[in-house]
Design a protein around this motif. Sequence first.
Motif, PDB file in Angstrom:
ATOM      1  N   LEU A   1     -10.465  21.518  10.094  1.00 55.92           N
ATOM      2  CA  LEU A   1      -9.120  22.048  10.319  1.00 55.92           C
ATOM      3  C   LEU A   1      -8.358  22.196   8.998  1.00 55.92           C
ATOM      4  O   LEU A   1      -7.650  23.182   8.789  1.00 55.92           O
ATOM      5  N   ALA A   2      -8.496  21.204   8.107  1.00 55.49           N
ATOM      6  CA  ALA A   2      -7.804  21.256   6.821  1.00 55.49           C
ATOM      7  C   ALA A   2      -8.310  22.426   5.980  1.00 55.49           C
ATOM      8  O   ALA A   2      -7.514  23.130   5.338  1.00 55.49           O
ATOM      9  N   ALA A   3      -9.626  22.652   5.988  1.00 48.32           N
ATOM     10  CA  ALA A   3     -10.197  23.768   5.234  1.00 48.32           C
ATOM     11  C   ALA A   3      -9.695  25.097   5.784  1.00 48.32           C
ATOM     12  O   ALA A   3      -9.324  26.006   5.024  1.00 48.32           O
ATOM     13  N   GLU A   4      -9.661  25.219   7.105  1.00 47.00           N
ATOM     14  CA  GLU A   4      -9.154  26.450   7.734  1.00 47.00           C
ATOM     15  C   GLU A   4      -7.683  26.660   7.394  1.00 47.00           C
ATOM     16  O   GLU A   4      -7.257  27.783   7.082  1.00 47.00           O
ATOM     17  N   HIS A   5      -6.912  25.591   7.442  1.00 47.11           N
ATOM     18  CA  HIS A   5      -5.475  25.687   7.167  1.00 47.11           C
ATOM     19  C   HIS A   5      -5.228  26.117   5.725  1.00 47.11           C
ATOM     20  O   HIS A   5      -4.370  26.966   5.456  1.00 47.11           O
ATOM     21  N   LEU A   6      -5.989  25.541   4.796  1.00 42.68           N
ATOM     22  CA  LEU A   6      -5.830  25.882   3.380  1.00 42.68           C
ATOM     23  C   LEU A   6      -6.143  27.349   3.127  1.00 42.68           C
ATOM     24  O   LEU A   6      -5.372  28.060   2.472  1.00 42.68           O
ATOM     25  N   LEU A   7      -7.264  27.821   3.652  1.00 45.83           N
ATOM     26  CA  LEU A   7      -7.670  29.206   3.401  1.00 45.83           C
ATOM     27  C   LEU A   7      -6.710  30.205   4.032  1.00 45.83           C
ATOM     28  O   LEU A   7      -6.345  31.209   3.411  1.00 45.83           O
ATOM     29  N   LEU A   8      -6.295  29.932   5.253  1.00 47.69           N
ATOM     30  CA  LEU A   8      -5.383  30.845   5.934  1.00 47.69           C
ATOM     31  C   LEU A   8      -4.020  30.870   5.247  1.00 47.69           C
ATOM     32  O   LEU A   8      -3.439  31.943   5.031  1.00 47.69           O
ATOM     33  N   SER A   9      -3.510  29.698   4.877  1.00 43.11           N
ATOM     34  CA  SER A   9      -2.211  29.623   4.199  1.00 43.11           C
ATOM     35  C   SER A   9      -2.263  30.299   2.837  1.00 43.11           C
ATOM     36  O   SER A   9      -1.377  31.098   2.487  1.00 43.11           O
ATOM     37  N   LEU A  10      -3.296  29.991   2.061  1.00 43.76           N
ATOM     38  CA  LEU A  10      -3.382  30.530   0.704  1.00 43.76           C
ATOM     39  C   LEU A  10      -3.639  32.035   0.724  1.00 43.76           C
ATOM     40  O   LEU A  10      -3.065  32.781  -0.087  1.00 43.76           O
TER      41      LEU A  10
END
Length: 513
Positions: A13-22
Amino acid sequence: MNLWERRIYFLNLAAEHLLLSLGSLVAVTFLGILIGVFVFYSSKSRKIILPLINFLYTIPSIAMFGLLIPLVGIGLKNALIVLILYGLLPMVRSTYSGMKEVPEQLVEAAEGLGSTPTQVFRNIYFPLALPSILSGLRITVVMIVALTGLAALIGAGGLGQAIFRGLNTMNTGLIVAGSLGISLFAILGDQWIGQFEKKASLLHLISKNATPKQKRRIIFPTVLVLIFTLGALIYLNPLEKENSKTIVVASKPTSEQFILGEIIAQRIENNTDIQVIRKFGIGGGTTNIQPAMLSGDLDVYVEYTGTAWLNVVKKDLPENHLIDFTKLGKLYEENYDLKWLGLLGFNNTYGLAIGKDHPESQSITTYSDLAARSKDFIFGAEFDFFERSDAFPGLKKVYPFHFKSLEEMDINLRYQAFKQGKINAVDIFTTDAQIKRLNLKVLSDDKNYFPSYEAGIVIREEIIKKYPEVEKLLFDLKGKISTEKMQELNYEVEILKKSPAEVAQEFLKTLKY
């Protein structure tokens, strides 16, 4: 299952959140600055673009996600578009305002020295507007990170999924962990951009006058962001998923659906080499899942016959309210290229309940009894119940309810509202675990208003052709889950705080084929 045992889940979830946000932030930064510069130089476009961006910003983000589903489906594309649209306002505004506040005499002096418009922009407007731009970027970073949490409602992943799963399964630990993760991302993002903002007037980001220490304060966190982003890309490896054998399993945002989604996913994973992508907890339920099934964004999920009959094929209920499952299956195959793989064995229909300890509990046993005394009750239900034609709007035509007040709320909060005494009558589903926990009295539908809502697996026919072995694997689940068993499984998740994956795994071990 404690949070540490779910570390892989949170890492995903953290990896998905980082990529989508960035990814959204990069797009917003470039587009926002370009549009801001454009509207500064073009007064005609300014009168159109700025009001339009302001208008888009007034649309609630959840509504925006839903509005885009018919156009782009669910998932990543939808989330990126919404995040970019919402991020544009502060970026365009800050760019335009920063350039507008540049002293006119500096511009005139530069032009008097023979500077071209491009040179004036590069050497005067942009450097002096940069602090304002970076200030807007800090606001944008925090906003995008927060809004990315809502993207979980349309299957885009991210830490918001933990929050919504926690709400759906009444797991406070998941809610706290997801919220803290999003807050940490927002704080770190704000601090990262803050390093640029502090040095903007002195360095213009890359000034030769910067000391090595000042440069390190900007370069070091930026390199860290790039490293973490690269790590997230390698970890998630979206290209591998795109090229591999995959099936996307979806679920609605309830404990029951999380469990059923896991049963389907694990059944496939345990018996094939197909990779399962989980898109669980999609907001809006059938309203958003059905279009995504038709577009191919989703492949399989559990639907209910009553919902399918009334809200998908849009047929009137027969007089006896008994839905012809064979006819329903044919309509799905003919009109949507979707197939029902039998029924799982339980009926999760609507119901109404009051507390057994209510003063009038003994004398109220049916819906008609409740209607006669409805002025003494505050009725609470989810938004969907008040909107659907087969729920409250139609129910009132059969039973003359005149409740003291109606309270609309999220589907997962209505039991909490009942427990706190904010409502004393509530809609229920017959497999809900909270019926037992809250000592609710389920009333009899004496006029047989609610139809059957038998659960069954719906799959795209294209997937059956592509992976024929999956059809038998899932069809074998037919009749394997009784209403009592489903209530028991829900109880394990909501009350005993087991994870849906754990409950599904234990259930599958009990099956004999």
